[in-house]
Write an enzyme that holds these catalytic residues in place. Structure first.
Site, PDB file in Angstrom:
ATOM      1  CG  HIS A 102      -2.285   0.490   1.035  1.00 21.50           C
ATOM      2  ND1 HIS A 102      -3.388  -0.305   0.987  1.00 21.50           N
ATOM      3  CD2 HIS A 102      -2.763   1.756   0.878  1.00 21.50           C
ATOM      4  CE1 HIS A 102      -4.477   0.434   0.823  1.00 21.50           C
ATOM      5  NE2 HIS A 102      -4.126   1.692   0.740  1.00 21.50           N
ATOM      6  NE  ARG A 151       7.996   7.193  -5.979  1.00 21.18           N
ATOM      7  CZ  ARG A 151       7.022   6.396  -5.517  1.00 21.18           C
ATOM      8  NH1 ARG A 151       6.571   5.389  -6.252  1.00 21.18           N
ATOM      9  NH2 ARG A 151       6.478   6.602  -4.334  1.00 21.18           N
TER      10      ARG A 151
END
Ligand SMILES: Cc1cc2nc3c(=O)[nH]c(=O)nc-3n(C[C@H](O)[C@H](O)[C@H](O)COP(=O)(O)O)c2cc1C
Length: 398
Positions: free
Chosen positions: A282, A320
């Site tokens: 999460h 990322r």
């Protein structure tokens, strides 16, 4: 500059461990202060965004403190969140050369439940995109993912309703009408859950992403400092296998369990007929010290590698860069989600989200070339140095 002011005290303390910089140094702040015509507190020119972490810096400039805290927060003292971002450097790549890699550009698409997408990453379900674009909120995610032919997984607690999102679906994607998956949370009053599932079915969602990693509300220190950022208390009852069985009985849509963090739960999910699993902590927002996706993927790879062949495995948290995506794929993950980067990119609206998608596609291609692959099929664990993962992997008999 706020960014530099915030980290400078730590730089002096170089005796201590390397300070954690949660915004990667892409040269963005140097460029903005020395070269670009930019004023602190203003949005940098979108064309100057060269990598996903730049969006974080940009969003911080313009989001109200409360909204920033909501997007950025993580559980506890945020060690899980930090680990999500830090872990990648412990898994170096092992590139192979003297191979023809020219085809890769046309070979980064994936298939999920019979639907085709142009890239192996997707917009993860994250609620309240209205903080970054109050008017258009998740409509930007819908439209940019539709135009770029990637998957969008809509959050149940989105600013826009399921029906509003359905209304802007593109009709001309490689799947025809745009495919989205719908995330749901179960709540105490299961009638509400049944209604939400029916709404997803009625609007043509192609899979249900059932989030299971929130059996309790979480300690979100950064968020607790602001009103309106607190989460309602969760309850444990809806997060049980019997509730999953009830959901299974109510829909023919594929069900993907989001938040799987151990090989045992992955196995149990398969035993119970789940159609896909989604490795995630999460984004570090629920449980301090919950594992990063590459640690979970490695645990599965070492204990029950067949799982990657049996069902599609999705993953997110801390992704990322293109190389982060490739690393997860090398272990067998089919598709990789990103949450915060798209929420941050949304401060630029549709154009920002689209640029984020394009930057990541480009990184996957360029990193893939230099890794020596000509298609995603060529990815395999030998392209990773897993020494560090191996030292910590949990071995189980299951
Ligand atoms: C602002 C925000 C809201 C989120 N809301 C949800 C949600 O409603 N449902 C859900 O399953 N996950 C939610 N998530 C978690 C994301 O789906 C995803 O797991 C996480 O953002 C991935 O980590 P990353 O932000 O480092 O990419 C949320 C994440 C953020 C940042």
């Amino acid at each position: 500059m706020r960014f530099l002011v915030a980290v400078s005290p730590f730089i002096g303390a170089s005796l201590a461990a390397r300070p954690f910089l949660d915004v990667a140094d892409t040269g963005f702040t140097d460029y903005l202060t020395k070269t670009a015509e930019w004023t602190e507190g203003k949005l940098p020119d979108l064309q100057d965004i060269r990598a996903l972490p730049d969006f974080e810096f940009a969003a911080k400039q313009v989001l109200p403190e409360e909204s920033w805290a909501f997007y950025r927060l993580a559980a506890g003292q945020e060690w899980g969140y930090r680990n999500n971002l830090d872990i990648w450097k412990k898994v170096p790549l092992r590139p192979r050369f003297m191979r023809d890699v020219t085809d890769l550009e046309n070979n980064i698409g994936i298939e999920l439940f019979g639907h085709n997408f142009s890239a192996p990453f997707f917009i993860a379900p994250a609620g309240n995109a209205g903080h970054s674009d109050p008017e258009r909120a998740e409509l930007n995610f819908m439209e940019a993912s539709g135009d770029e032919d990637i998957l969008y997984t809509a959050a149940l607690y989105a600013t826009k309703t399921i029906e509003e999102l359905d209304a802007v679906k593109r009709n001309d994607t490689s799947n025809g009408r745009q495919v989205i998956f719908q995330q749901i949370y179960t709540v105490d009053d299961l009638d509400i859950t049944w209604t939400n599932i029916q709404r997803a079915v009625d609007t043509g969602a192609k899979a249900i992403v059932l989030t299971v990693d929130t059996p309790g509300s979480s300690v979100r220190v950064r968020g607790a400092r602001h009103s309106g950022v607190d989460y309602p208390a969760a309850s444990t009852r809806p997060h049980t296998w019997d509730v999953y069985d009830e959901i299974r009985a109510r829909t023919d849509l594929p069900i993907i369990l989001k938040g799987i963090q151990t090989v045992e739960d992955a196995k149990e999910a398969l035993d119970r007929g789940v159609d896909g699993i989604y490795l995630s902590n999460h984004g570090g927002r629920q449980l301090e010290f919950s594992p990063s996706p590459i640690e979970i993927a490695y645990e599965i790879y070492r204990n029950a590698p067949h799982i990657f062949q049996q069902v599609p495995v999705l993953a997110d948290s801390g992704v990322r860069t293109g190389s982060d995506v490739l690393k997860l794929l090398a272990l067998g993950v089919r598709a990789v989600g990103l949450g915060r980067p798209f929420m941050y990119a949304n401060v630029y609206g549709y154009e920002g989200v689209r640029r984020a998608i394009r930057l990541l596609k480009n990184e996957i291609i360029q990193d893939g070339w230099n890794l020596g692959i000509s298609s995603l099929e060529d990815l395999n664990p030998n392209l990773l140095n897993v020494k560090s993962l191996e030292q910590n992997v949990h071995r189980v008999t299951c």
